[in-house]
Design a protein around this motif. Structure first.
Motif, PDB file in Angstrom:
ATOM      1  N   LYS A  49       0.838  -1.199   0.000  1.00  0.00           N
ATOM      2  CA  LYS A  49       0.000   0.000   0.000  1.00  0.00           C
ATOM      3  C   LYS A  49       0.877   1.255   0.000  1.00  0.00           C
ATOM      4  O   LYS A  49       1.834   1.336   0.780  1.00  0.00           O
ATOM      5  CB  LYS A  49      -0.868   0.008   1.264  1.00  0.00           C
ATOM      6  CG  LYS A  49      -1.894  -1.106   1.317  1.00  0.00           C
ATOM      7  CD  LYS A  49      -2.679  -1.006   2.622  1.00  0.00           C
ATOM      8  CE  LYS A  49      -3.707  -2.108   2.725  1.00  0.00           C
ATOM      9  NZ  LYS A  49      -4.366  -2.115   4.041  1.00  0.00           N
TER      10      LYS A  49
ATOM     11  N   GLU B 262      -0.107   8.191  -9.653  1.00  0.00           N
ATOM     12  CA  GLU B 262      -1.160   7.256  -9.247  1.00  0.00           C
ATOM     13  C   GLU B 262      -1.318   6.151 -10.293  1.00  0.00           C
ATOM     14  O   GLU B 262      -1.368   4.963  -9.959  1.00  0.00           O
ATOM     15  CB  GLU B 262      -2.496   7.994  -9.048  1.00  0.00           C
ATOM     16  CG  GLU B 262      -3.608   7.037  -8.650  1.00  0.00           C
ATOM     17  CD  GLU B 262      -4.925   7.724  -8.282  1.00  0.00           C
ATOM     18  OE1 GLU B 262      -4.969   8.958  -8.162  1.00  0.00           O
ATOM     19  OE2 GLU B 262      -5.912   6.989  -8.116  1.00  0.00           O
TER      20      GLU B 262
ATOM     21  N   GLU C  32      -1.343  -0.856  -4.175  1.00  0.00           N
ATOM     22  CA  GLU C  32      -2.645  -0.301  -3.821  1.00  0.00           C
ATOM     23  C   GLU C  32      -2.394   1.170  -3.447  1.00  0.00           C
ATOM     24  O   GLU C  32      -1.634   1.447  -2.511  1.00  0.00           O
ATOM     25  CB  GLU C  32      -3.242  -1.067  -2.632  1.00  0.00           C
ATOM     26  CG  GLU C  32      -4.690  -0.701  -2.388  1.00  0.00           C
ATOM     27  CD  GLU C  32      -5.331  -1.503  -1.249  1.00  0.00           C
ATOM     28  OE1 GLU C  32      -6.392  -1.092  -0.797  1.00  0.00           O
ATOM     29  OE2 GLU C  32      -4.745  -2.534  -0.815  1.00  0.00           O
TER      30      GLU C  32
ATOM     31  N   PHE D  29      -3.302   5.098  -2.357  1.00  0.00           N
ATOM     32  CA  PHE D  29      -4.205   6.035  -1.687  1.00  0.00           C
ATOM     33  C   PHE D  29      -3.695   7.426  -2.009  1.00  0.00           C
ATOM     34  O   PHE D  29      -2.686   7.865  -1.463  1.00  0.00           O
ATOM     35  CB  PHE D  29      -4.209   5.785  -0.176  1.00  0.00           C
ATOM     36  CG  PHE D  29      -4.666   4.395   0.152  1.00  0.00           C
ATOM     37  CD1 PHE D  29      -6.019   4.098   0.243  1.00  0.00           C
ATOM     38  CD2 PHE D  29      -3.749   3.371   0.306  1.00  0.00           C
ATOM     39  CE1 PHE D  29      -6.446   2.808   0.504  1.00  0.00           C
ATOM     40  CE2 PHE D  29      -4.163   2.082   0.569  1.00  0.00           C
ATOM     41  CZ  PHE D  29      -5.516   1.796   0.666  1.00  0.00           C
TER      42      PHE D  29
ATOM     43  N   LEU E  95      -3.883  11.251  -1.921  1.00  0.00           N
ATOM     44  CA  LEU E  95      -4.500  12.352  -1.172  1.00  0.00           C
ATOM     45  C   LEU E  95      -4.552  13.626  -2.014  1.00  0.00           C
ATOM     46  O   LEU E  95      -5.062  14.656  -1.563  1.00  0.00           O
ATOM     47  CB  LEU E  95      -3.742  12.599   0.133  1.00  0.00           C
ATOM     48  CG  LEU E  95      -3.606  11.376   1.059  1.00  0.00           C
ATOM     49  CD1 LEU E  95      -2.790  11.727   2.298  1.00  0.00           C
ATOM     50  CD2 LEU E  95      -4.978  10.855   1.477  1.00  0.00           C
TER      51      LEU E  95
ATOM     52  N   ALA F 296      -2.992   9.221   7.150  1.00  0.00           N
ATOM     53  CA  ALA F 296      -3.482   8.301   6.122  1.00  0.00           C
ATOM     54  C   ALA F 296      -2.709   6.983   6.182  1.00  0.00           C
ATOM     55  O   ALA F 296      -3.272   5.905   5.974  1.00  0.00           O
ATOM     56  CB  ALA F 296      -3.355   8.928   4.744  1.00  0.00           C
TER      57      ALA F 296
ATOM     58  N   GLU G  31      -4.257   4.999   9.005  1.00  0.00           N
ATOM     59  CA  GLU G  31      -5.592   4.458   8.715  1.00  0.00           C
ATOM     60  C   GLU G  31      -5.555   3.335   7.678  1.00  0.00           C
ATOM     61  O   GLU G  31      -6.388   2.434   7.714  1.00  0.00           O
ATOM     62  CB  GLU G  31      -6.540   5.557   8.212  1.00  0.00           C
ATOM     63  CG  GLU G  31      -6.782   6.693   9.197  1.00  0.00           C
ATOM     64  CD  GLU G  31      -7.760   6.360  10.328  1.00  0.00           C
ATOM     65  OE1 GLU G  31      -8.306   5.243  10.357  1.00  0.00           O
ATOM     66  OE2 GLU G  31      -7.967   7.232  11.195  1.00  0.00           O
ATOM     67  N   THR G  32      -4.617   3.425   6.750  1.00  0.00           N
ATOM     68  CA  THR G  32      -4.595   2.421   5.679  1.00  0.00           C
ATOM     69  C   THR G  32      -3.650   1.276   6.000  1.00  0.00           C
ATOM     70  O   THR G  32      -3.722   0.218   5.388  1.00  0.00           O
ATOM     71  CB  THR G  32      -4.120   3.042   4.352  1.00  0.00           C
ATOM     72  OG1 THR G  32      -2.834   3.637   4.564  1.00  0.00           O
ATOM     73  CG2 THR G  32      -5.080   4.107   3.854  1.00  0.00           C
ATOM     74  N   GLY G  33      -2.727   1.500   6.929  1.00  0.00           N
ATOM     75  CA  GLY G  33      -1.685   0.517   7.190  1.00  0.00           C
ATOM     76  C   GLY G  33      -0.705   0.469   6.025  1.00  0.00           C
ATOM     77  O   GLY G  33      -0.203  -0.592   5.654  1.00  0.00           O
TER      78      GLY G  33
END
Ligand code: B12
Lengths: 156, 416
Positions: free
Chosen positions: A12, A31, A40, A42, A44, A56, A59-61
Motif C-alpha cells: 500500500k 497514481e 494499492e 491512496f 490524497l 493516512a 488508517e490504511t496501514g
C-alpha cells in the motif's frame, strides 16, 4: 517484517503533493504508474499537509509514503518530518520517499539527496522521472527484504 | 395536570395554524403564525407544568396534531470518541456526531490511550473508529482495558471490518455498524448518523419530563440541533443572508455554531452544505462560570473589557449590564475559538465570511450596534483586518420556525 508478509506488488502506498502546492499532473501520473505496477494506491491529491500524510498511513496501514513537491515548498515541510513522525508510535517500518523539484531554482543531486535523507527520507528523487523513481523504490524494497531475512538467518 | 392538558387541546379552534414549541435548557419559546413568546424555565417544575402555567392559554387553542415540539433541554447526548488518527477517524466521527446533535466530551487518540484521564461522568455513547476495511489488527486489549474503566450507556464500533468480530467478542452490547471511512479514505456518514439521531430521539422520549409533553402533541418530538442544521439551506427565504455564513446560537448552557462548508479547507468531503460545531461549556446562564473562566484565560479579554468601558468586577455583578457584557464576551470567545488564532477541530475562514447570523436569547438582550462593535473589535485585534461581515439578527426566531416547514417531512423520514 511488514513487507515480507505482503507480496511485493501488493503493497500500500499513500501519495500526494505536499503543502500548498497545486501541481497536479505528476500526481495523477504517479497514481496511474503505481497502480499499473500493482500497488494499492491512496492518493490524497494536491494540497496535502504532513499530518494528513501520516494519518493516512495509520488508517490504511500503508507500507510506503510517497510525497511529491513541485513548487519549491519541499524543503520547508521536510524540516518538520522527523519531529512530526516521532509523535507516531508505529511508523518505524514506513518507507519514506520524496520526489519532484526539491529545491527552489537549481541544485545538484549530490547536495540534495543527503540533505533529504537527513530529514528522514529513505529515497530522494530530485527531478527524476517517475519510472526511474519507482524502479528505485522496488530496488529498495527488495534490498530490505534480503536484509531482513539475513538478520533472521543470523538469529537462528 | 396532564389530563388538563389533554382537555384544553380538545378545545382547538385554530384550523391550519401550527404551534411550535422549543424547549431549551434555559428557556422555552412558543411560536404561532403571528406571535412569539419566550419564557425562562422554572427548574423546580416539570416542563409541562411550567409550560402550561406560563402559556396554557396559547396551548389551549391548538389540537395535539398541530403542536410541534423540539427539545435540547438536557443539552443533548454526550459522546467520547476513540480513533486512530486526528485527520480521519477522529475528525470524521466528530463531524458526524456534531451534525447529529451530539456533544463531544473527549476524543482519544488510540495510540496514546493510556495517557488520557478517565472521565468520571456517565457518557451516553462511546464511538470507536479506525482503519479502512483492509487494515485490521488495529485494536487490541489496550482498548478493552480502557473501556472497562469508563461509565457509558451505549457503545458503537464503526471501524474496520477485520477487527469488528474481535471487538464484538470483547465488548458487551457493542453495536457494530459499517465503517465510516471507505477504501478511498472518504467519509461515510449515514449509518452512524442515523444511529446517533435515534439514540438522541430515544433519550428525549425517555426523559419523564419530555414524555409528559406528549400530552399536548401527537407529533414526534425532535432534537433541536438536528432540525436546525437540516433547515439551514432554507435560510435565505427569510433573510438576505449572503453565503457563506455562520450561524451562532449562544444559549444558556452551550453554544451551537452552524457554518457553510465553503468556510473550511478540509480533507473531509461530504454532501452536507452546512456543518455543526458545539462548545459545550459556553453559555450565559448554566455555563456562566466556565464562560468567565475562559474569558479570564483569553489574553485579549482585558482589552475588550476596556473597550467596553468596564472592569473585570463586572463578572461578579448581577445586572442587566453584566448580562450584556457576558453575551458580548461570548461572541468574542466563540469567534476566537473558531478562528485560525486557535487551533481547533476545524478552523473557519473568517476572512471569507459574508454574514454572521445570530439567533437565540442574545438577540433579545443585545442591540445590533453592540454586536457589530464586538465583531469589528475581533476582526481588528485578532485577524488584523478591516473585514466586516454583515450581521443578521434573528430576533423573531425565524430560523427556528423555518424548522416547521420541514418538520413533517423529516418526521416521516426518521420514522422509516
Ligand atoms: C503547469 C505548471 C503550473 C500550473 C499548474 C497547474 C496544475 N494544477 O497542475 C500553474 C500555472 C497553476 C502553476 C503555478 C505555479 N507554479 Co508552476 N509550473 C508548471 C509547469 C510549467 C509544468 C508542471 C507540469 O505539470 N509538468 C508535467 C509533469 C508531468 O512533470 P513534473 O511536474 O515536472 O513532474 C515530473 C518529475 O518531477 C517527476 N515527479 C514529480 N513528482 C514526483 C514524485 C516522485 C516520488 C517521483 C519519483 C517523481 C516525481 O515525475 C514527473 C514526470 O517525470 C512547471 C515547469 C515545468 N516545465 O516543469 C512549472 C513549475 C513547476 N512552477 C513553478 C512555480 C514557481 C509556480 C508558482 C509558484 C508560480 C507563481 N509564482 O505563482 C505557482 C505555484 C502554485 C502552487 N500553489 O503550487 C516552478 C517551480 C520552481 C521550483 N521548484 O523551484 C516551475 C518548475 C517553473 C519554473 N521553472 O520556475 N504552475
Amino acid at each position: 517484517m511488514y513487507i515480507q508478509v505482503r507480496a511485493l506488488k501488493n503493497m500500500k502506498v499513500v501519495t500526494g503533493v505536499v503543502g500548498n502546492d497545486i501541481h497536479v499532473v505528476a500526481n495523477r501520473l504517479l497514481e496511474l504508474s503505481l497502480d499499473a505496477r500493482g500497488y494499492e494506491v491512496f492518493n490524497l491529491g494536491v494540497n496535502t499537509y504532513l499530518e494528513e500524510f501520516f494519518d493516512a498511513v495509520v488508517e490504511t496501514g500503508a507500507d510506503v509514503l510517497m510525497i511529491s513537491s513541485l513548487n519549491g515548498e519541499a524543503e520547508g515541510w521536510s524540516r518538520e518530518v522527523q519531529l512530526l513522525k516521532a509523535k507516531y508510535k508505529h511508523l518505524d517500518n514506513l518507507i519514506m520517499m520524496i520526489g519532484g523539484n526539491l529545491v527552489v531554482g537549481t541544485g545538484s543531486a549530490e547536495d540534495i539527496i543527503p540533505k533529504y535523507k537527513n530529514y528522514g527520507f529513505d529515497i530522494v528523487c530530485h527531478q527524476v522521472d517517475l519510472n526511474t523513481g519507482l524502479d528505485q523504490l522496488e530496488a529498495f524494497i527488495e534490498e530490505r527484504v534480503v536484509n531482513d531475512s539475513d538478520i533472521k538467518e543470523s538469529n537462528k | 395536570m396532564s389530563s388538563a392538558a389533554i382537555e384544553t387541546n380538545q378545545d382547538s379552534n385554530n384550523r391550519d395554524e401550527k404551534l411550535l414549541i422549543d424547549v431549551g435548557s434555559t428557556y422555552f419559546k412558543l411560536s404561532t403564525d403571528d406571535n412569539l413568546e419566550q419564557h425562562f424555565r422554572d427548574f423546580n417544575k416539570d416542563i409541562l407544568d411550567d409550560l402550561m402555567q406560563k402559556c396554557g392559554d396559547t396551548i389551549a387553542g391548538f389540537a395535539k396534531k398541530d403542536v410541534h415540539i423540539c427539545s435540547s433541554a438536557n443539552g443533548g447526548l454526550t459522546t467520547l470518541i476513540v480513533g486512530i488518527s486526528h485527520t480521519f477517524s477522529l475528525k470524521y466521527a466528530t463531524n458526524i456526531a456534531f451534525n447529529s446533535g451530539i456533544n463531544i466530551i473527549d476524543t482519544v487518540l488510540y495510540q496514546d490511550i493510556e495517557d488520557y484521564s478517565i472521565p468520571s461522568d456517565l457518557i451516553d455513547v462511546v464511538i470507536i473508529v479506525g482503519g479502512i476495511n483492509s487494515n485490521g489488527g488495529v485494536f487490541s486489549s489496550r482498548l478493552y482495558d480502557y473501556l472497562a474503566q469508563l461509565h457509558y450507556s451505549n457503545i458503537v464500533f464503526v471501524g474496520n471490518e477485520i477487527d469488528a468480530p474481535t471487538v464484538e467478542e470483547n465488548i458487551d452490547h457493542v453495536v457494530i455498524l459499517p465503517n465510516i471511512i471507505d477504501n478511498r479514505l472518504h467519509i461515510v456518514e449515514d449509518h452512524l448518523s442515523d444511529y446517533l439521531t435515534h439514540l438522541y430521539q430515544q433519550d428525549i422520549e425517555g426523559k419523564e419530563d419530555v414524555k409528559n409533553l406528549y400530552n399536548i402533541t401527537s407529533n414526534q418530538i425532535y432534537p433541536t440541533p438536528y432540525i436546525v442544521n437540516k433547515t439551514l439551506p432554507l435560510i435565505d427565504a427569510k433573510f438576505s443572508v449572503v453565503n457563506p455564513f455562520i450561524l451562532l446560537d449562544i444559549g444558556g448552557a452551550t453554544t451551537d455554531i452552524h457554518y457553510s462548508k465553503d468556510l473550511v479547507d478540509d480533507n473531509l468531503v461530504s454532501e452536507n452544505e452546512y456543518d455543526r460545531l458545539v462548545f459545550k461549556k459556553l453559555g450565559v446562564y448554566k455555563s456562566k462560570q466556565s464562560l468567565i473562566f475562559a474569558a479570564k484565560n483569553n489574553e485579549f479579554v482585558y482589552e475588550l473589557l476596556m473597550h467596553l468601558k468596564v472592569t473585570e468586577n463586572i463578572f461578579e455583578e448581577q445586572s442587566k449590564k453584566a448580562t450584556k457584557i457576558l453575551m458580548q464576551l461570548a461572541i468574542f470567545l466563540v469567534l476566537c475559538k473558531i478562528s485560525h488564532y486557535r487551533k481547533a477541530y476545524i478552523n473557519i475562514k473568517l476572512l471569507s465570511l459574508n454574514s454572521i447570523v445570530l439567533t437565540g436569547g442574545i438577540t433579545k438582550v443585545l442591540i445590533r450596534e453592540e454586536i457589530e462593535d464586538i465583531i469589528s473589535f475581533f476582526y481588528k485585534k485578532i485577524l488584523n483586518s478591516e473585514h466586516n461581515p454583515v450581521t443578521v439578527l434573528d430576533s423573531h426566531y425565524d430560523i427556528w420556525t423555518l424548522e416547521a416547514a420541514s418538520l413533517k417531512e423529516r418526521g416521516k423520514k426518521l420514522c422509516q
